[in-house]
Design a protein around this motif. Sequence first.
Motif, mmCIF file in Angstrom:
data_model
loop_
_atom_site.group_PDB
_atom_site.id
_atom_site.type_symbol
_atom_site.label_atom_id
_atom_site.label_comp_id
_atom_site.label_asym_id
_atom_site.label_seq_id
_atom_site.Cartn_x
_atom_site.Cartn_y
_atom_site.Cartn_z
ATOM 1 N N GLY A 185 -9.269 9.803 3.371
ATOM 2 C CA GLY A 185 -8.152 9.074 2.344
ATOM 3 C C GLY A 185 -9.193 8.058 1.476
ATOM 4 O O GLY A 185 -10.256 7.250 2.040
ATOM 5 N N HIS A 186 -8.809 7.843 0.456
ATOM 6 C CA HIS A 186 -9.511 6.875 -0.533
ATOM 7 C C HIS A 186 -8.316 5.803 -1.139
ATOM 8 O O HIS A 186 -7.208 6.204 -1.328
ATOM 9 C CB HIS A 186 -10.043 7.408 -1.813
ATOM 10 C CG HIS A 186 -11.475 8.364 -1.439
ATOM 11 N ND1 HIS A 186 -11.288 9.525 -1.369
ATOM 12 C CD2 HIS A 186 -12.731 7.647 -1.071
ATOM 13 C CE1 HIS A 186 -12.597 10.049 -0.844
ATOM 14 N NE2 HIS A 186 -13.361 8.873 -0.877
ATOM 15 N N LEU A 187 -8.847 4.559 -1.586
ATOM 16 C CA LEU A 187 -8.198 3.741 -2.118
ATOM 17 C C LEU A 187 -8.418 4.076 -3.681
ATOM 18 O O LEU A 187 -9.465 3.763 -4.160
ATOM 19 C CB LEU A 187 -8.451 2.386 -2.010
ATOM 20 C CG LEU A 187 -7.780 1.372 -2.777
ATOM 21 C CD1 LEU A 187 -6.314 1.183 -2.449
ATOM 22 C CD2 LEU A 187 -8.176 -0.157 -2.242
ATOM 23 N N ILE A 188 -7.322 4.640 -4.336
ATOM 24 C CA ILE A 188 -7.748 5.013 -5.701
ATOM 25 C C ILE A 188 -7.611 3.820 -6.544
ATOM 26 O O ILE A 188 -8.445 3.648 -7.464
ATOM 27 C CB ILE A 188 -6.596 6.173 -6.198
ATOM 28 C CG1 ILE A 188 -6.867 7.289 -5.095
ATOM 29 C CG2 ILE A 188 -6.797 6.585 -7.669
ATOM 30 C CD1 ILE A 188 -8.029 8.110 -5.176
ATOM 31 N N GLY A 218 -1.623 -0.996 -4.043
ATOM 32 C CA GLY A 218 -2.613 -0.151 -3.763
ATOM 33 C C GLY A 218 -2.241 1.082 -3.719
ATOM 34 O O GLY A 218 -1.352 1.364 -3.027
ATOM 35 N N PHE A 219 -3.011 2.042 -4.281
ATOM 36 C CA PHE A 219 -2.612 3.436 -3.936
ATOM 37 C C PHE A 219 -3.662 4.254 -3.249
ATOM 38 O O PHE A 219 -4.929 4.459 -3.721
ATOM 39 C CB PHE A 219 -2.391 4.207 -5.300
ATOM 40 C CG PHE A 219 -2.131 5.681 -5.413
ATOM 41 C CD1 PHE A 219 -1.034 6.062 -4.638
ATOM 42 C CD2 PHE A 219 -3.013 6.637 -5.858
ATOM 43 C CE1 PHE A 219 -0.871 7.352 -4.457
ATOM 44 C CE2 PHE A 219 -2.707 7.923 -6.002
ATOM 45 C CZ PHE A 219 -1.750 8.342 -5.332
ATOM 46 N N LEU A 223 0.755 -1.204 0.035
ATOM 47 C CA LEU A 223 -0.076 -0.009 -0.143
ATOM 48 C C LEU A 223 0.969 1.127 0.033
ATOM 49 O O LEU A 223 1.743 1.568 0.809
ATOM 50 C CB LEU A 223 -0.876 0.103 1.450
ATOM 51 C CG LEU A 223 -1.685 -1.242 1.466
ATOM 52 C CD1 LEU A 223 -2.556 -0.996 2.748
ATOM 53 C CD2 LEU A 223 -2.839 -1.332 0.239
ATOM 54 N N ILE A 224 0.876 1.951 -0.951
ATOM 55 C CA ILE A 224 1.558 3.193 -1.071
ATOM 56 C C ILE A 224 0.681 4.519 -1.098
ATOM 57 O O ILE A 224 -0.671 4.369 -1.219
ATOM 58 C CB ILE A 224 2.444 3.114 -2.369
ATOM 59 C CG1 ILE A 224 1.467 3.148 -3.599
ATOM 60 C CG2 ILE A 224 3.525 2.265 -2.428
ATOM 61 C CD1 ILE A 224 2.172 3.412 -4.724
ATOM 62 N N GLY A 225 1.356 5.606 -0.881
ATOM 63 C CA GLY A 225 0.512 6.778 -0.899
ATOM 64 C C GLY A 225 1.147 7.805 -0.034
ATOM 65 O O GLY A 225 2.042 7.520 0.619
ATOM 66 N N PRO A 226 0.675 8.933 -0.125
ATOM 67 C CA PRO A 226 1.368 10.105 0.638
ATOM 68 C C PRO A 226 1.250 9.995 1.922
ATOM 69 O O PRO A 226 0.166 9.560 2.594
ATOM 70 C CB PRO A 226 0.752 11.616 0.212
ATOM 71 C CG PRO A 226 -0.336 11.180 -0.647
ATOM 72 C CD PRO A 226 -0.159 9.578 -1.155
ATOM 73 N N GLU A 284 -5.337 5.034 -13.416
ATOM 74 C CA GLU A 284 -5.912 6.359 -13.042
ATOM 75 C C GLU A 284 -4.670 7.485 -13.198
ATOM 76 O O GLU A 284 -3.505 7.255 -12.711
ATOM 77 C CB GLU A 284 -6.215 6.594 -11.388
ATOM 78 C CG GLU A 284 -7.290 5.345 -11.303
ATOM 79 C CD GLU A 284 -8.850 6.128 -11.353
ATOM 80 O OE1 GLU A 284 -9.030 7.405 -11.546
ATOM 81 O OE2 GLU A 284 -9.685 5.405 -11.977
ATOM 82 N N LYS A 285 -5.385 8.611 -13.406
ATOM 83 C CA LYS A 285 -4.175 9.662 -13.470
ATOM 84 C C LYS A 285 -3.495 9.944 -12.297
ATOM 85 O O LYS A 285 -2.350 10.527 -12.216
ATOM 86 C CB LYS A 285 -4.949 11.106 -14.230
ATOM 87 C CG LYS A 285 -4.089 12.096 -14.157
ATOM 88 C CD LYS A 285 -4.270 12.682 -15.724
ATOM 89 C CE LYS A 285 -3.291 14.016 -15.907
ATOM 90 N NZ LYS A 285 -2.346 14.476 -14.598
ATOM 91 N N GLN A 286 -4.220 10.049 -11.044
ATOM 92 C CA GLN A 286 -3.649 10.397 -9.726
ATOM 93 C C GLN A 286 -2.425 9.649 -9.502
ATOM 94 O O GLN A 286 -1.480 9.974 -9.011
ATOM 95 C CB GLN A 286 -4.684 10.260 -8.797
ATOM 96 C CG GLN A 286 -5.586 11.423 -8.672
ATOM 97 C CD GLN A 286 -6.502 11.298 -7.578
ATOM 98 O OE1 GLN A 286 -6.238 11.567 -6.308
ATOM 99 N NE2 GLN A 286 -7.947 10.925 -7.484
ATOM 100 N N THR A 287 -2.753 8.238 -9.863
ATOM 101 C CA THR A 287 -1.659 7.044 -9.415
ATOM 102 C C THR A 287 -0.430 7.437 -10.444
ATOM 103 O O THR A 287 0.728 7.393 -9.841
ATOM 104 C CB THR A 287 -2.229 5.813 -9.861
ATOM 105 O OG1 THR A 287 -3.556 5.537 -9.323
ATOM 106 C CG2 THR A 287 -1.288 4.746 -9.246
#
Lengths: 345, 259
Positions: free
Chosen positions: B230-233, B219-220, B35-38, B247-250
């Motif tokens: 927060g959302h799982l994009i 997962g992002f 799981l990655i993300g800011p 997804e563009k955000q990813t």
Amino acid sequence: MSSSAADPAPSPSQTRAPGAPDAADAPPSGPTGPSRSEDPRRGRAKRRPGDMIFTGLSVGSGLIIFLTLALVAIFLTVRSLPAIRDSREFGGGADAVSLWEFTAPLVFGTVFAAVLALVMAVPVSIGIALFISHFAPRRLATPLGFMIDLLAAVPSVVFGLWGGVWLVPKMQGLYELLNTYLGWIPLFAGPEPEPPMRNLATASIVLAVMILPIITAVSREVFLQTPRLQEEAALALGATRWETIRTVVLPFGRAGVVSASMLGLGRALGETMAVLMVLSPGSSFSLHILEVGQHNTIAANIASQSAEATPDVMARLIFTGLVLFIITFIINALARAIVARSARA
Amino acid sequence: MAQAINVEDLNIFYGDFLAVEDVTVTLQPRSVTALIGPSGCGKSTFLRTLNRMHEVIPGAYAQGKVEIEGQDIYAPGVDPVNVRRRVGMVFQKPNPFPTMSIRDNVLAGVKLNNKRLSRSSADELVESSLRGANLWEEVKDRLDKPGMGLSGGQQQRLCIARAIAVKPEVILMDEPCSALDPISTLAIEDLIHEMKQDFTIVIVTHNMQQASRVSDRTGFFTISGTGKPGHLIEIDETEKMFTNPTEKQTEDYISGRFG
């Protein structure tokens, strides 16, 4: 002072404190001395009057501690010398009751009462501390901690009154039961207890209540400092709350609880009024805590006898005071050693 | 042994604050999901809801369904203690029990579960768990020494040994290498590769290279702004996520355009 950051631009409003000798401003003769004087920007910090006054005050206050302790120790030693000189053991005296016979039962009573109080107080204190730190909801924990601190502020004479007037009559039934059914334990053996129950058991209970707050307060602080990550480690392994406390919180807080107990023990050893007002004194080495008129403590004995003591007796009382001073000193030194050792580990 | 985790409509709250919104995902058995993300996007929070460790934080609660082996771990009557025995966890910083020896650290969880353990079976378990954590060769001669005497990376592997000693189905790792040097990190990553044969592994990481090295699926998570949930994009095969995300955000995050 000399290590504080130098202000390169001397402000005219802050002048050197009057009377500060210039010799003291000479660079220290240590290895840092020369390099410091070579660097013009790192000249000596200005001596500000506020700094000087505050330094003087705090150093002086620190010295007062040493001075007081030394004065007390010297007083105790010098004034108890006559008793030692006149004693059968050390000098050429031939008193009816030797110094040893006079002191030893008091030492026994003092330590016995304090240990009994400790045995009663420590488990309860740990329980309260754990409740406040790990079980109670925050709404309850804060006022409870406050109440514990309040209990510590109750003067000992009030505990003495409570023990002597309220507790003594209340204890009779329990003591009779203990004596009848648990009389095979030396502590509860002896003749059937007779009122008033001004025995060592009651005195120890009052002492236990008195040392409860300090042990609880210190233990609570230690338990609260348990690293969150350690507790989570236990929880993530599937530990229940009690298992977390057993595997993480108690081992972590052990040294703190020991030192808290030692603090409590120190207080119990020196407690005077409560014992004086509860205990009917005696002078024996009896283990029977339910028997009246068997024990006394050093502090209570000094308080009750010093008012009308002849110089001989006074010297003996001061000698017991010296013994108490040494005992509490050793207890505190032990507590510190234990804490220091666990801090290193 | 390893089990899939089905998450349905999971919302996670801290008091009134919705921290993670509406996660529906299936985490595959015998694989590594990263799981990655800011920071602050809820990935650690989400991880903790998989063994109900978020409940340790006052006011935190989750709504929705998390099924392991068909059993909803949030169903009424489910004891979080039992959930945590099936879903182990490894933390950001190595946290061996400081008062215990290496051996006792490994056995700590087992001793909680069933008190009686014969000497020989305990020895066996210690060896197999430490071998499973690639630590046996390094510590076999000093099992009775304190666990805190090991290096950071060894301590973290000790924590992994402690987690696998209770034979969980799932192992959650919350940035397990963030406090370690590159060599120790490599050792842990190698270990994760081996462990996925036996366990379902979910790992939270700040390090995208690490995610691409160790995981099968990624997962992002992200947030659209401070104070927003927060959302799982997106979650997909790791290779696809890092080369051609949907997804563009990813894509923005992975290519370093933000975060």
